[in-house]
Design an enzyme around this catalytic site. Structure first.
Site, PDB file in Angstrom:
ATOM      1  N   LYS A   3     -25.763  26.740  29.786  1.00  0.00           N
ATOM      2  CA  LYS A   3     -24.763  25.749  30.165  1.00  0.00           C
ATOM      3  C   LYS A   3     -23.383  26.364  30.340  1.00  0.00           C
ATOM      4  O   LYS A   3     -22.693  26.092  31.328  1.00  0.00           O
ATOM      5  CB  LYS A   3     -24.682  24.613  29.138  1.00  0.00           C
ATOM      6  CG  LYS A   3     -23.553  23.658  29.506  1.00  0.00           C
ATOM      7  CD  LYS A   3     -23.615  22.294  28.954  1.00  0.00           C
ATOM      8  CE  LYS A   3     -22.465  21.485  29.587  1.00  0.00           C
ATOM      9  NZ  LYS A   3     -22.215  20.234  28.896  1.00  0.00           N
ATOM     10  N   LYS A  52     -12.539  22.849  27.578  1.00  0.00           N
ATOM     11  CA  LYS A  52     -13.333  23.089  26.373  1.00  0.00           C
ATOM     12  C   LYS A  52     -14.536  23.997  26.664  1.00  0.00           C
ATOM     13  O   LYS A  52     -14.784  24.966  25.955  1.00  0.00           O
ATOM     14  CB  LYS A  52     -13.834  21.741  25.818  1.00  0.00           C
ATOM     15  CG  LYS A  52     -14.728  21.870  24.598  1.00  0.00           C
ATOM     16  CD  LYS A  52     -15.667  20.672  24.435  1.00  0.00           C
ATOM     17  CE  LYS A  52     -16.924  21.057  23.670  1.00  0.00           C
ATOM     18  NZ  LYS A  52     -17.988  20.052  23.718  1.00  0.00           N
ATOM     19  N   THR A  59     -22.627  20.141  23.407  1.00  0.00           N
ATOM     20  CA  THR A  59     -22.255  21.421  24.009  1.00  0.00           C
ATOM     21  C   THR A  59     -21.332  22.137  23.027  1.00  0.00           C
ATOM     22  O   THR A  59     -20.206  21.692  22.799  1.00  0.00           O
ATOM     23  CB  THR A  59     -21.541  21.214  25.348  1.00  0.00           C
ATOM     24  OG1 THR A  59     -22.463  20.640  26.269  1.00  0.00           O
ATOM     25  CG2 THR A  59     -21.044  22.542  25.908  1.00  0.00           C
ATOM     26  N   LEU A  63     -22.762  15.327  19.826  1.00  0.00           N
ATOM     27  CA  LEU A  63     -21.501  15.384  19.086  1.00  0.00           C
ATOM     28  C   LEU A  63     -20.465  16.196  19.849  1.00  0.00           C
ATOM     29  O   LEU A  63     -20.808  16.999  20.715  1.00  0.00           O
ATOM     30  CB  LEU A  63     -21.770  16.007  17.717  1.00  0.00           C
ATOM     31  CG  LEU A  63     -22.833  15.237  16.894  1.00  0.00           C
ATOM     32  CD1 LEU A  63     -23.423  16.114  15.804  1.00  0.00           C
ATOM     33  CD2 LEU A  63     -22.227  13.967  16.303  1.00  0.00           C
ATOM     34  N   PRO A  64     -19.185  15.994  19.522  1.00  0.00           N
ATOM     35  CA  PRO A  64     -18.137  16.630  20.346  1.00  0.00           C
ATOM     36  C   PRO A  64     -18.043  18.148  20.226  1.00  0.00           C
ATOM     37  O   PRO A  64     -17.950  18.833  21.235  1.00  0.00           O
ATOM     38  CB  PRO A  64     -16.839  15.986  19.835  1.00  0.00           C
ATOM     39  CG  PRO A  64     -17.241  14.787  19.058  1.00  0.00           C
ATOM     40  CD  PRO A  64     -18.618  15.057  18.545  1.00  0.00           C
TER      41      PRO A  64
END
Lengths: 341, 341, 341, 341
Positions: free
Chosen positions: C211, C286, C135, C107-108
């Site tokens: 990450k 982002k 992420t 998902l975003p």
């Protein structure tokens, strides 16, 4: 030659005082005029020279000699000067040096200052007054002043703030570095015809130091003001209200209360006219480069100063921003779109 | 005087509702006093509460209820309060909510605000006036205001500037976010006993927005001022002279003209007393963290703001700087050694 | 129901091992298929789901259930899936939870993860395996893992690197935060069908931490590489030669030796095709925002990280850069014009 | 004189090749030795000179002449040199120029290079080979090379990387800017006795450009690595695990995989020995200053480079860090405390 050096000593009298002494010298020689040279008739130099001519000279006591790398600029100046104090064009800077007692220079960069002063100092007489109003690096300003000292000329660095509007209105601020307090007093009368505030900043080079310090701080606070206004607006605050709160609080600075970068917050500033006019991004970028250079030479840590310099370099190169006022950094960082929401 | 306090008591009436009910209670009991609660008697809250008590209440018309996580703070407050308006200690925030009509809170961080308001809002009556003067993140301020709305309580965020001196002197500035203009008018009389400037910043959350915007700008300009002064001094300028030039030029800001970070330039500021007192590096670091958080939420690019935040974090952690005023950033960047040269 | 939970325990066997156990369960019930759910069929999720379906399932032992906010995405997936393992569309995330034993989500943003997991966790059975490959911010990852724990579901955060090319090729790297080492072993077989490197990073949330740490460092080094290449080129060096020197020296990094941002230095990287493809400026912006958020929460000073974040935000908003690879920062800072000189 | 110039042409033969030619010249004149001068016997120069002497000369074919501003350094060198190739001390740089065919210089800063080369070039013969291994600003390197050209001397800039360990071990990397490819081939044999990698970077000045570009990138990536490791550790990750993940991912750089700044992650690097040894904060600060200077001259925007420069300046001035390795930036930013948790 003798005569000439005699004149030189009289020429160093303030323009508006010692009338008796001046009249004495005038009575002894019809040629006893103060000869003012002006090198560099660009955006700033042209209106400065015009003010100095029209406010600071009169036909009976002065001559005016101009020189510019572009002969057309000199020709235009002569034409606009009219029939008052006689204005002539010198074919070279060396000729200016030979003919003038007081010389003002207004040039773009340090390399031009070096080149012009090599020419001038090859021909100046002892006691010639040299006023460099260029904004250049401190190291060059000090070095060239050293050259002048070797020739027994009196040199000051006198960079200005106020932009072309101030140059035209004769309301510039001059920041003056001079070898002695007496030297400052000697140049002050000339500068007063071109500016309203003449500040003594200390020894040679300190005029430049004061200017780049002020402009570095200005450059940083403008970005800071833009970031702050943008943040507040994106969080839902009315920009005028936010500005009014900041302007009575501890965040207050010239960039918020006098030159706010957000369109619509203030009237009569570049942000209210799509960032036209004002102090260009390229010039701010140049001045901050001088600050970075001075910081590097003096091993001063200027973290925000270096950051702001890089930002103005990028801003000035972004299409459409090269000729805008430096407060357009607000728009560049994404501000305007939000302001309109 | 009578008249004045009469006005005050009417002003403390619940705001928009229950007039009939209140009149009933006024007619039935002389005890119809305005009951003010204060939660959080720390460095800031203690003197604020004391001012509110002594300037804003009188025995015949008010009661005062306090609560702090440390009972000793409450006990000390009661002792210092003396024999005027009766002051009592509540054992819990829930008890404060049960007993008070107007409640002021002054807490360290958003998590404390959440915890305290969960307690308060489980027990408040309709129309209770809630004033949170803590400096916290905007998201929490808005969320807690939403909880209050659900309970029909009237809540404003009203963070302050002015520090402990301002808290003691009652000269704080309050930046108020309120659900309506009327709500602002309703809380203003209470705030006026603790501060001299009460500014309406818009809807709930905007008090916090105004404060963090101002403080972010302040944090950046202080570093910028320190870098600039340091650069000028290393280049050979006298710091007082440099400050005076900047303060009449476009680099001017509160950090140069009111709170200059260079020892010896101004009297009565932290830099003149080895950076003691003032606004601590840790508090500045905290406030800039709130700005970074708001910027991240609103996707605002704050390049200098983020940089300054990291600098204050490092500064606050450097041995010997944790309790100094934030203008000690000048010394931290290597400034003082040069100033003494 | 009994049967279903029996299946669940068998489903948790690695897909490619424990064949004997699997065959046992297959022999006892024809219905004992492993049911895999996949929520989020976007740019990344779609090819990941396709790889998991085609490489990790077979008609006799698996069922596949998909859901996306856009029904067209699910329909397209069913069409493309063909006639192998049966694929069905769930009308809601709740239905996915009811029908699947293992669920992957892609998902975003954190807010979508919260919403989807509220739906899933309202309907999951005990022991369901939940793999979130989105992420997102660490705080949300930890919080949602806590919700899963309350439902006795086994949840891991498993964000990926490798971009859409890696998603299509099945060569992603998964960085996995899991409640126990055993849980990591349990999810690994599923992830191996979608990626080639499956790394255990510690407890829940640590997949996200790994990450964002990597991507923050990448984001900074890319800007640093761009500045360095630009500086060298402007000073007269051939960019290929400069890159080759750096790549065997201490300045070497992935951004210079594998993904050089200067057009013409390397083949097959975004800079060689006008910065098309690759990892977009918006995505980098982002991810760096997530790093800033984590740093703010953990009070970590990330001076360069915050600076780089602001730069990518400005870059992503500059006209023409929103859909370019993040290495286009080289062009944005004025690099390309010089490279062509 | 004639004789001397005859020697010069023979001296330009590579030291280890063209033995036949050399023997021919040796047969014609017993005095036909190659005379090597070395100016600057500091931390780096001393071991470099020793390697050049012991590996690159033999008594029958060479003489060695040394000079240092501190006579004690020369005396110590002569004493340590032993009884092989004869070593003599020149009383001035002018004497070195008069006596040597090939001269290597290793000096701290540009101003020393200017001073020494003024001395050398006042006395060098045509065709003298001049190798400056100092790390200095590009502008000075180009200017001094111009002076050499006017004297028909062959000059290269050949700054090194590898530090004192590399200087002692003879494993330095030389980055060479030379007027022609032939000139590079001519100096290479000498450099090979002091280093293992000799890289041709283009025209005069490009050796310096390559070095400062590499070191600027190194300086930035080290801070970035420190920030990233610190962030990950504060978020709960084991530093070794985090490093191993990054080192196989796109964040990988020399500062993470070869010189990790976190104590305990790698053996044999400065961070494992309280940041002793290695590349000092002051030297990194100096090299980044050269990069800032080059960027300012070439109008290159180096936002992160300028920021990192300011950080190393502040770091180097912080008590206790002036003599530490530059990776101590990790500790300075507050890292170590967390690492120990």
């Amino acid at each position: 030659m003798n005569c000439r050096f005699g004149l030189r000593s009289s020429q160093s009298l303030p323009l508006t005082t010692n009338l008796a002494a001046r009249q004495r010298s005038l009575s002894t020689a019809a040629a006893a005029k103060t000869r003012i040279g002006f090198v560099g008739l660009g955006q700033m130099g042209y209106p400065m020279a015009l003010n100095l001519l029209t406010r600071g000279t009169q036909p009976s006591t002065h001559e005016f000699i101009v020189h510019d790398a572009f002969p057309a600029a000199s020709a235009r100046f002569v034409a606009e000067a009219g029939t008052g104090t006689p204005v002539s064009v010198a074919a070279s800077v060396g000729e200016v040096a030979e003919r003038a007692d007081v010389i003002v220079t207004m040039l773009p960069e340090g390399k031009h200052v070096r080149a012009v002063y090599k020419g001038l100092l090859g021909a100046v007489g002892k006691g010639t007054v040299l006023i460099d109003s260029s904004t250049i690096d401190v190291a060059t300003a000090k070095e060239v002043a050293g050259w002048a000292r070797e020739k027994d000329a009196l040199m000051v660095d006198a960079p200005v703030s106020g932009g072309t509007p101030g140059a035209k209105a004769g309301t510039l601020t001059f920041m003056v570095g001079s070898p002695t307090p007496e030297a400052f007093e000697k140049v002050k009368p000339y500068l007063q015809h071109m500016g309203k505030s003449i500040v003594h900043c200390g020894l040679n080079g300190n005029g430049q130091v004061a200017k780049i310090c002020n402009n570095m701080l200005l450059g940083i606070t403008m970005i800071a003001a833009a970031e702050t206004m943008n943040l507040g607006m994106r969080m839902g605050m009315d920009p005028k209200l936010l500005a009014s709160i900041i302007n009575t609080s501890s965040g207050r600075c010239w960039s918020t209360d006098t030159y706010n970068p957000v369109p619509g917050v203030m009237e009569g500033v570049p942000s209210s006219r799509d960032y036209e006019g004002g102090f260009g991004t390229t010039l701010m970028s140049k001045d901050m480069g001088l600050a970075v250079s001075a910081a590097n030479d003096s091993k001063s840590a200027i973290l925000l100063g270096g950051t702001a310099h890089a930002m103005y370099m990028m801003l000035a190169r972004t299409e459409g921003y090269g000729k805008k006022d430096f407060s357009s950094v607000f728009k560049w960082m994404g501000g305007e779109k939000d302001a309109k929401k």
